[in-house]
Scaffold this motif. Structure first.
Motif, short mmCIF file in Angstrom:
data_model
loop_
_atom_site.label_atom_id
_atom_site.label_comp_id
_atom_site.label_asym_id
_atom_site.label_seq_id
_atom_site.Cartn_x
_atom_site.Cartn_y
_atom_site.Cartn_z
N GLU A 103 -8.04 63.79 28.73
CA GLU A 103 -8.81 62.61 29.11
C GLU A 103 -9.52 62.03 27.89
N ARG A 104 -10.17 62.91 27.15
CA ARG A 104 -10.75 62.54 25.86
C ARG A 104 -10.30 63.56 24.83
N GLN A 105 -10.26 63.17 23.56
CA GLN A 105 -9.80 64.07 22.52
C GLN A 105 -10.92 64.32 21.51
N PHE A 106 -11.17 65.60 21.24
CA PHE A 106 -12.09 65.99 20.16
C PHE A 106 -11.54 65.46 18.84
N ILE A 149 -2.08 80.04 24.09
CA ILE A 149 -2.89 78.97 23.51
C ILE A 149 -2.75 77.73 24.39
N TYR A 150 -3.87 77.09 24.66
CA TYR A 150 -3.84 75.91 25.54
C TYR A 150 -4.77 74.84 25.03
N LYS A 151 -4.49 73.62 25.49
CA LYS A 151 -5.29 72.46 25.09
C LYS A 151 -6.05 71.99 26.31
N ARG A 152 -7.35 71.90 26.21
CA ARG A 152 -8.15 71.60 27.40
C ARG A 152 -7.98 70.15 27.84
N PRO A 153 -7.74 69.91 29.12
CA PRO A 153 -7.50 68.53 29.57
C PRO A 153 -8.72 67.63 29.46
N GLU A 154 -9.91 68.22 29.42
CA GLU A 154 -11.10 67.34 29.41
C GLU A 154 -11.47 66.85 28.01
N ASP A 155 -11.21 67.66 26.96
CA ASP A 155 -11.64 67.23 25.63
C ASP A 155 -10.61 67.54 24.53
N GLY A 156 -9.45 68.04 24.89
CA GLY A 156 -8.39 68.27 23.90
C GLY A 156 -8.65 69.40 22.94
N ILE A 157 -9.70 70.19 23.17
CA ILE A 157 -9.99 71.34 22.30
C ILE A 157 -8.91 72.39 22.52
N VAL A 158 -8.38 72.93 21.43
CA VAL A 158 -7.30 73.92 21.50
C VAL A 158 -7.93 75.32 21.46
N LEU A 205 -15.62 62.19 20.80
CA LEU A 205 -14.58 62.38 21.81
C LEU A 205 -13.96 61.01 22.06
N VAL A 206 -12.66 60.85 21.73
CA VAL A 206 -12.04 59.53 21.84
C VAL A 206 -11.11 59.50 23.06
N ARG A 207 -10.92 58.30 23.61
CA ARG A 207 -10.05 58.14 24.77
C ARG A 207 -8.62 57.95 24.32
N LEU A 208 -7.67 58.53 25.06
CA LEU A 208 -6.25 58.42 24.70
C LEU A 208 -5.48 57.66 25.77
N ASN A 209 -4.39 57.01 25.34
CA ASN A 209 -3.45 56.39 26.28
C ASN A 209 -2.50 57.45 26.82
N PRO A 258 -0.41 64.03 7.58
CA PRO A 258 0.21 63.61 8.85
C PRO A 258 1.68 63.98 8.93
N GLN A 259 2.34 64.13 7.76
CA GLN A 259 3.79 64.40 7.75
C GLN A 259 4.14 65.76 8.36
N PHE A 260 3.15 66.65 8.53
CA PHE A 260 3.45 67.94 9.17
C PHE A 260 3.87 67.71 10.63
N GLY A 261 3.33 66.64 11.26
CA GLY A 261 3.81 66.25 12.58
C GLY A 261 2.99 66.77 13.74
N THR A 262 1.85 67.41 13.47
CA THR A 262 1.05 67.95 14.57
C THR A 262 0.06 66.93 15.13
N SER A 263 0.00 65.75 14.50
CA SER A 263 -0.98 64.72 14.87
C SER A 263 -2.41 65.30 14.87
N PRO A 264 -2.87 65.71 13.68
CA PRO A 264 -4.20 66.32 13.58
C PRO A 264 -5.29 65.32 13.95
N ASN A 265 -6.38 65.81 14.51
CA ASN A 265 -7.47 64.93 14.92
C ASN A 265 -8.66 64.97 13.97
N GLY A 266 -8.45 65.50 12.77
CA GLY A 266 -9.44 65.41 11.71
C GLY A 266 -9.03 64.28 10.79
#
Lengths: 422, 117
Positions: free
Chosen positions: A23-26, A196-205, A275-279, A307-315
């Motif tokens: 819903e939102r991403q850290f 390992i899981y990514k939380r649906p509320e804030d994208g924290i891994v 915490l940013v909103r995602l499409n 970015p070329q590693f492909g994981t779409s980092p959020n830092g």
């Protein structure tokens, strides 16, 4: 492998699972121009999360001196080299930087760690190209970097000039790092136990230690090397993004989302977390008055790390402006030149948003600017400079104001001994 | 922290190459540090001491390469813009953080009251 859209690469790519987005991403922005490697963030994290037996080598937050330093040693050089061996001379960007939010840096025509793994690794269960750092590489963060030293045999006293190694006539800068809580985490993709899981509320891994069996596939896969193995518990651990603070469940936070310990401790005021909103396709939803959205997608001064590693980092990082561009383009992608040009010549809004860094420990969800009068006009290094007394107001999750900053002319107080000297 | 002399058999021994710098990278670095910290409200003296501090290796390196005179002129040039005003932060009326008043010791009569007769 599934096909997912990675906006940082401007194209679809392979990933072991279907794309699922929170819903939102850290996310966070670090302004490297200000970092002086005081290591306050490093110690804030260490003293909160990794101070126990078996965690001695763990630094979830660290600051390393680039281009030489790295924790673990040579982490980025090694993974870049592996990718280059898999796809010789093919790790390139095409197209051009644009204002298109789905491909702001053009297209990456090389191979990500997932694509390179798909083509080269056997058996099929090996999903991500990576390597396991050796104990020596983990054990000595900042070794031979510019850390203060003391003379041998003399305790509690630092060398007068701090020098031990010969000084090279070269450039360097400090790179502060934590887990990027990637949109497509390599650690998550590689784990055979689905621990390992990514939380649906804030994208924290997060890593479920009750499910982990210590295979270290995550340690091998994470290109940023931010998952770590703990020998005495025989399971892996990683940055938890201080989730009780982000949730607002930490006793200190009084129910309002609060930035992580490493952010709050930053002396140089280089850090902002949010915490940013995602499409629905993982791209950032337009949120014009969110400070991170503004820095990444409007001003475009903050760029993802490798970015070329492909994981779409959020830092995201505001790149250091004195460093050779070739190096920066490799580290932050093709958006570097535009980012530095804009940061060097900040407009009125960028100057205001930069004032939001580290004014509060609460997470900012929205800002507003009330325009004020021109307070200074002149030139700086041959460029015209205009500063306005704009008021920038930050708001929290509940919509209430957190703080506001304004510009004031300084008040000079005559020292007491000169009170009647006129 | 390397206290001992380098040991050639040590696998973590420094093997470094010098990455060529652009001509004016030290100058750019000095301007960057001066400007960033001037924006935070550092005075001329505080800025200069940041450059003189050997443990802030970036700034110190620039001072060693460019000399104190040049660094002082960079600081002066930066402060000509950024010393004309200060950024002032006003917290919202509803304070979240622990107030300083709550940390002050209690007044003697309060203590007496709490201790009881």
């Amino acid at each position: 492998m599934s096909r997912v859209y990675n906006w940082q690469l401007g194209r679809e790519m392979s990933y072991p699972y279907d794309g699922k987005y929170p819903e939102r991403q850290f996310a966070f922005v670090f302004n490297i121009n200000r970092c002086i490697a005081c290591q306050s963030c490093t110690m804030a994290c260490k003293s909160t999360w990794t101070f126990s037996k078996g965690q001695e080598h763990m630094w979830w937050a660290n600051v390393e001196t680039k281009p030489y330093g790295g924790y673990p040693q040579f982490w980025d050089v090694k993974i870049l080299d592996l990718l280059n061996q898999t796809n010789p001379d093919g790790q390139r960007w095409t197209g051009s930087v644009s204002d298109n939010g789905k491909s702001p840096y053009g297209q990456f025509s090389g191979q990500t760690i997932f694509e390179a793994g798909e083509k080269t690794l056997q058996p099929q269960s090996a999903r991500v190209l990576g390597y396991l750092p050796s104990d020596e590489e983990w054990n000595s963060p900042n070794i031979y970097e510019d850390n203060p030293v003391g003379k041998r045999g003399i305790r509690d006293k630092l060398h007068e000039t701090g020098e031990q190694l010969p000084v090279h006539n070269t450039w360097f800068f400090y790179l502060a790092r934590i887990c990027n809580h990637c949109t497509y985490p390599a650690c998550l993709g590689a784990c055979p136990r689905k621990a390992i899981y990514k939380r649906p509320e804030d994208g924290i891994v997060l890593l479920d230690q009750s499910e982990c069996r210590g295979y270290r596939k995550c340690v091998e896969a994470c290109p940023y090397k931010k998952t770590m193995y703990r020998g005495n518990t025989r399971v892996s651990e990683k940055c938890v993004a201080c989730y009780p603070r982000v949730e607002g469940t930490d006793p200190e936070s009084e129910g309002q989302p609060m930035e992580t310990r490493c952010m709050a401790a930053c002396i140089g005021q280089i850090r902002m977390q949010g915490l940013v909103r995602l499409n629905s396709d993982g791209t950032w939803a337009e949120d014009r008055q969110h400070p991170l959205y503004y820095l990444v997608h409007v001003a475009k001064v903050a760029l993802p790390l490798y970015p070329q590693f492909g994981t779409s980092p959020n830092g995201y990082y505001i790149p250091p402006r004195w460093v050779p561009r070739e190096y920066l383009r490799q580290m932050f992608g093709p958006g570097v030149d535009r980012a530095i040009e804009r940061y060097n010549n900040p407009d009125r809004e960028l100057l205001a948003v930069l004032q939001l860094f580290r004014r509060s420990n609460r997470i900012i969800f929205r800002y507003e600017i009330k325009e004020g009068p021109l307070v200074y006009e002149g030139t700086y290094r041959g460029r015209p400079v205009r500063i306005y007394n704009d008021t920038v107001i930050a708001f929290g999750k509940n919509g209430k104001e957190l703080f506001r900053t304004t510009v004031e002319e300084p008040l000079h107080v005559r020292p007491a001994k000169h009170q009647n000297s006129i | 922290m390397p206290y001992a002399d380098p040991d050639p058999t040590d696998p973590t021994l420094l093997v470094g190459v010098e990455v060529p710098a652009e001509e004016d990278s030290d100058l750019e670095m000095a301007y960057a540090f001066a400007e960033e910290f001037a924006r935070l409200g550092f005075s001329q003296q505080r800025l200069l001491s940041l450059f003189r501090q050997s443990f802030y290796a970036g700034a110190y390196r620039a001072l060693q390469r460019l000399g104190e005179e040049k660094i002082s002129s960079i600081i002066k040039e930066t402060l000509q813009v950024w010393d004309n005003f200060r950024f002032v932060i006003h917290d919202s009326p509803e304070r979240f953080d622990v107030s300083l008043d709550s940390l002050r010791p209690l007044e003697p009569h309060h203590q007496q009251h709490e201790d009881g007769p």
